[in-house]
Design an enzyme around this catalytic site. Structure first.
Site, short mmCIF file in Angstrom:
data_model
loop_
_atom_site.label_atom_id
_atom_site.label_comp_id
_atom_site.label_asym_id
_atom_site.label_seq_id
_atom_site.Cartn_x
_atom_site.Cartn_y
_atom_site.Cartn_z
N HIS A 106 23.83 35.01 29.76
CA HIS A 106 23.49 36.23 30.51
C HIS A 106 21.99 36.44 30.36
O HIS A 106 21.42 36.12 29.31
CB HIS A 106 24.12 37.49 29.93
CG HIS A 106 25.62 37.56 29.96
ND1 HIS A 106 26.39 36.97 29.00
CD2 HIS A 106 26.47 38.22 30.78
CE1 HIS A 106 27.67 37.24 29.25
NE2 HIS A 106 27.74 37.99 30.32
N GLU A 237 34.65 35.92 38.31
CA GLU A 237 35.56 35.78 37.16
C GLU A 237 36.51 36.96 37.10
O GLU A 237 36.11 38.09 36.80
CB GLU A 237 34.71 35.70 35.88
CG GLU A 237 35.54 35.50 34.63
CD GLU A 237 34.68 35.36 33.37
OE1 GLU A 237 33.55 34.82 33.45
OE2 GLU A 237 35.14 35.80 32.30
N GLU A 273 39.32 32.68 33.31
CA GLU A 273 39.38 32.77 31.85
C GLU A 273 40.83 33.06 31.47
O GLU A 273 41.35 34.15 31.73
CB GLU A 273 38.44 33.89 31.37
CG GLU A 273 38.47 34.03 29.86
CD GLU A 273 37.33 34.89 29.33
OE1 GLU A 273 36.19 34.74 29.80
OE2 GLU A 273 37.60 35.71 28.44
N HIS A 276 41.96 36.33 30.14
CA HIS A 276 42.07 37.41 31.13
C HIS A 276 43.40 37.28 31.89
O HIS A 276 44.03 38.28 32.22
CB HIS A 276 40.92 37.35 32.13
CG HIS A 276 39.56 37.52 31.51
ND1 HIS A 276 38.40 37.37 32.22
CD2 HIS A 276 39.19 37.84 30.24
CE1 HIS A 276 37.36 37.58 31.42
NE2 HIS A 276 37.81 37.86 30.22
#
Ligand code: XLS
Ligand code: NI
Ligand code: NI
Length: 443
Positions: A106, A237, A273, A276
């Site tokens: 990030h 995502e 992911e 998740h």
């Protein structure tokens, strides 16, 4: 750092492949042999592992109830920019010794924010220059970059879905820069994870307005990508919740529906992911398979949760069955490039040794490598595919089935067919047989 060199991971040598290593020799790969050819490609091309900067180099071992437990040698100098540089050098030493070819980041992990946007961008540029040099020296590449649009208080009500256009504009300014620096590092993808793009209460939220705004934001990103000549893949995502009560990018099917509705489906793929996915109430492998079958699986944040907890614990994937399910899908779609397997994972707060960082990544890489070997066998045998195909054989072998698939059948025709042919046979789904066979491939 040792007094005599610039080494941070003192005493750790580059990790090598040694299938004969004893079980307690942990700084060694027993399965991951990067150049070994599996199904026509070297292992490293199938697996495209990446280390994530945020957990692995910014994680401090704090949780909601407790103070940091990690004491990292690169976090010691006292000056923010100096720490950012030391940390970056430590990270490249780690990537190189581990033998991964990619990292992800990030904007705010890699460089500290300043008082103004000008200062923040200046800090970022300075660190990106060093990252470029380190990339050149080591050959390490950037799998993807992203912008942190969730930590700063300005984003407490969302970024692109904030009710205040001023915040929307701030988020756009931040993503503009994050896309540019990702491009500068040769990033192969760019990720949008909407941690605060959702709601806490429907009572104070106009959901339709917010989703329209999110689509507008993503359209601007597509335009900016073209403007700067960035050819990487844009990825979304999904996650159902946390930190918001409800996140708009709930799961793979929700995101694909959103992209289709707003005409963005050609410009984006998904970064799945599995932690998740399980939070959304699905099986570990569900979203990976769902978007792969629509040609929308771009990359994977390969981690796992803990079924007895239920939140985003971001653990290293160490379960062969889970990794095998993922690799089964990845093999079926012919690989993940330009995406990869990004370890969006953190060592536990109690795992305080520097070595634990290596052991965690090595263990997960070996687990995926073993899963690749096992699933390559399953793929080559074709037996499994044939069994699945047989369940649907009536669509290939009977006239009525062929007509249904071709879209030429009508309700009247099917009604007449049933009148003539009566009850269908009761065909076993044979779930247990499929499970037993899958287990045999994991032997
Ligand atoms: C958080 C997400 C995040 C993204 C990148 O749950 O997984 O880490 O991968 O912003
Ligand atoms: Ni993630
Ligand atoms: Ni996550």
């Amino acid at each position: 750092m040792s007094a005599t060199s610039n080494e941070f991971f003192v005493g750790i040598k580059p990790i090598e492949y040694n299938p004969q290593a004893s079980v307690d020799d942990l700084l060694v790969f027993k399965q991951y042999n990067q150049d070994e050819i599996i199904l026509g490609k070297p292992m490293h091309e199938w697996l495209r592992f990446a280390v994530c900067y945020w957990h692995t180099f910014r994680g401090i071992g704090a949780d909601m109830f407790g103070a940091p437990t990690f004491d990292r040698p690169w976090d010691q100098s006292g000056n923010e920019m100096q720490i950012a540089k030391d940390r970056l050098r430590a990270a490249f030493e780690f990537f190189t010794k581990l033998g991964v070819k990619y990292f992800t980041f990030h904007d705010r992990d890699i460089a500290p924010a300043g008082e103004t946007i000008e200062q923040t961008e200046k800090n970022l540029d300075e660190i990106i220059q060093l990252a470029k040099e380190l990339q050149k020296q080591t050959g390490i590449k950037c799998l993807w970059g992203t912008a942190n649009l969730f930590a700063d208080p300005r984003y407490m009500n969302g970024a692109a879905t904030n009710p205040d256009a001023h915040v929307f504009a701030y988020a756009a300014a931040q993503v503009k820069k994050a896309m540019e620096v990702t491009h500068e590092l040769g990033g192969e993808n760019y990720v949008f994870w909407g941690g605060r793009e959702g709601y806490m209460s429907l009572l104070n939220t106009d959901v339709r307005k917010e989703l329209d705004h999110l689509a507008a934001f993503l359209r601007m990103a597509v335009e900016h990508k073209k403007k700067i000549g960035f050819t990487g893949q844009l990825l979304i995502e999904p996650k159902p919740k946390e930190p918001t009560k409800h996140q708009y990018d709930y799961d793979a099917q929700t995101v694909m529906g959103f992209l289709n509705y707003y005409g963005l489906n050609k410009d984006f793929k998904l970064n799945i992911e599995p932690n998740h996915t399980t939070m959304a109430g699905h099986a570990y492998e569900h979203d990976v398979e769902m978007c792969s079958r629509y040609g929308m699986l771009g990359s994977i944040d390969s981690n796992t949760g803990d079924s007895s907890l239920g939140w985003d614990t971001d653990q290293f994937p160490m379960n062969l069955r889970d990794c095998a399910f993922v690799m089964k899908t990845v093999i079926a779609q012919g690989g993940l490039a330009p995406g990869g397997l990004n370890f969006d994972c953190k060592v536990r707060r109690e795992s305080t040794n520097l070595q634990d960082m290596f052991i965690a990544h090595i263990g997960a890489m070996d687990c995926f490598a073993l899963a690749l070997r096992k699933m390559a066998r399953l793929f080559e045998d074709k037996k499994y595919d044939i069994l699945v195909q047989q369940r649907y054989a009536s669509y290939n072998e009977t006239d009525i089935g062929k007509k249904i698939e071709a879209g030429t059948a009508t309700f009247e025709e099917l009604h007449a067919f049933i009148k003539k042919n009566g009850e269908p046979a009761k065909t076993s789904g044979e779930q247990e047989k499929f499970e037993v066979i899958f287990n045999r491939y994991l032997d």
